[in-house]
Design an enzyme around this catalytic site. Structure first.
Site, PDB file in Angstrom:
ATOM      1  N   ILE A   1       0.833  -1.205   0.000  1.00 36.31           N
ATOM      2  CA  ILE A   1       0.000   0.000   0.000  1.00 36.31           C
ATOM      3  C   ILE A   1       0.866   1.252   0.000  1.00 36.31           C
ATOM      4  CG2 ILE A   1      -1.709   1.275   1.376  1.00 36.31           C
ATOM      5  CD1 ILE A   1      -2.564  -1.512   2.524  1.00 36.31           C
ATOM      6  N   CYS A   2       0.418   2.290  -0.738  1.00 36.79           N
ATOM      7  CA  CYS A   2       1.044   3.609  -0.704  1.00 36.79           C
ATOM      8  C   CYS A   2       2.477   3.551  -1.228  1.00 36.79           C
ATOM      9  CB  CYS A   2       0.951   4.163   0.714  1.00 36.79           C
ATOM     10  SG  CYS A   2       1.401   5.900   0.902  1.00 36.79           S
ATOM     11  N   ILE A   3       3.470   3.932  -0.444  1.00 37.71           N
ATOM     12  CA  ILE A   3       4.868   3.917  -0.865  1.00 37.71           C
ATOM     13  C   ILE A   3       5.495   2.543  -0.693  1.00 37.71           C
ATOM     14  CG2 ILE A   3       5.818   4.575   1.396  1.00 37.71           C
ATOM     15  CD1 ILE A   3       7.047   5.727  -2.125  1.00 37.71           C
TER      16      ILE A   3
ATOM     17  N   PRO B   1       4.993  -0.315  -2.086  1.00 37.67           N
ATOM     18  CA  PRO B   1       5.354  -1.039  -3.314  1.00 37.67           C
ATOM     19  C   PRO B   1       6.725  -0.688  -3.874  1.00 37.67           C
ATOM     20  CG  PRO B   1       3.078  -0.282  -3.437  1.00 37.67           C
ATOM     21  CD  PRO B   1       3.687   0.350  -2.225  1.00 37.67           C
TER      22      PRO B   1
ATOM     23  N   THR C   1      -1.938  -0.615  -4.267  1.00 33.89           N
ATOM     24  CA  THR C   1      -2.891   0.497  -4.375  1.00 33.89           C
ATOM     25  C   THR C   1      -2.223   1.777  -3.868  1.00 33.89           C
ATOM     26  OG1 THR C   1      -5.194   1.155  -3.947  1.00 33.89           O
ATOM     27  CG2 THR C   1      -3.970   0.252  -2.090  1.00 33.89           C
TER      28      THR C   1
END
Length: 216
Positions: free
Chosen positions: A134-136, A138, A189
């Site tokens: 999620i968010c950063i 990845p 995401t």
């Protein structure tokens, strides 16, 4: 009941896990009939940020101890996590992912990831268990998986370029959607990389949780 490892990285968007993202993840897992099993590294934080001012403060905090605030104490050291005990793994964002689970925030494309996290993620991947980022978070994928993987951090071109320098394939994605690499069983995401409020963040996170559970 499916058991999903939730990897936390502290408590607070600027130096740990993004609290909204972490709580939404835990709530979505519970509402969808799964058990969250929380882990965090037992080590000092990279830094400590005053979340009122945004300024660094001269303190030392432990990632596991701070993460326990979110998990209400029901959390174990990341070194104890075993892929065989879990049906999948989800990692919320926040700068803790880029500071405590890796050093992406300071090293850019030359970052390294926490060894215990790498061991767990690679074991889950080898066993065909799904991974949600999620968010950063990845941004860590090219350093975690030894294979090509498709994922998103939203639409930020500079961050996407840095990720692709490391070998990842970035897919632009709106806040209310997910990117799924079906072959690698990786779901991502943007959440607060793009979200303007908690509701926007929740939409994508709930979709991610549902897909991780469907793939598990």
């Amino acid at each position: 009941m499916k058991k999903i490892g939730v990897i936390l990285s502290g408590c607070g968007v600027y130096d740990g896990s993004e609290i909204h993202e972490a709580v939404i993840t835990l709530l979505a897992l519970d509402r969808q009939g799964a058990q969250a099993v929380c882990f965090a590294p037992d080590k000092p934080q990279s830094d400590v940020i005053n979340h009122l001012t945004g300024e660094p403060v001269a303190q030392s905090r432990n990632v596991l101890v701070e993460s326990a605030r979110i998990a209400r104490g029901n959390i174990r050291p990341l070194s104890e996590a075993r892929a065989s005990d879990l049906d999948g793994v989800i990692i919320p964002g926040g700068f803790g992912a880029a500071k405590n689970l890796s050093n992406f925030a300071s090293a850019g494309s030359e970052y390294v990831v926490d060894e215990d996290l790498k061991t767990l993620v690679q074991a889950c991947h080898k066993a065909g268990k799904p991974l949600g980022f999620i968010c950063i978070a990845p941004a860590m994928l090219p350093g975690l998986l030894e294979c090509p993987v498709r994922f998103t951090i939203g639409t930020d071109p500079d961050t996407a370029e840095t990720i692709e320098e490391r070998g990842g394939e970035h897919i632009p994605c709106p806040v209310d959607d997910i990117v799924v690499d079906e072959e690698q069983k990786v779901v991502t995401t943007p959440a607060y990389m793009l979200a303007q409020n908690i509701g926007e963040a929740a939409t994508g996170i709930e979709m991610l949780v549902a897909r991780v559970l469907a793939l598990s």
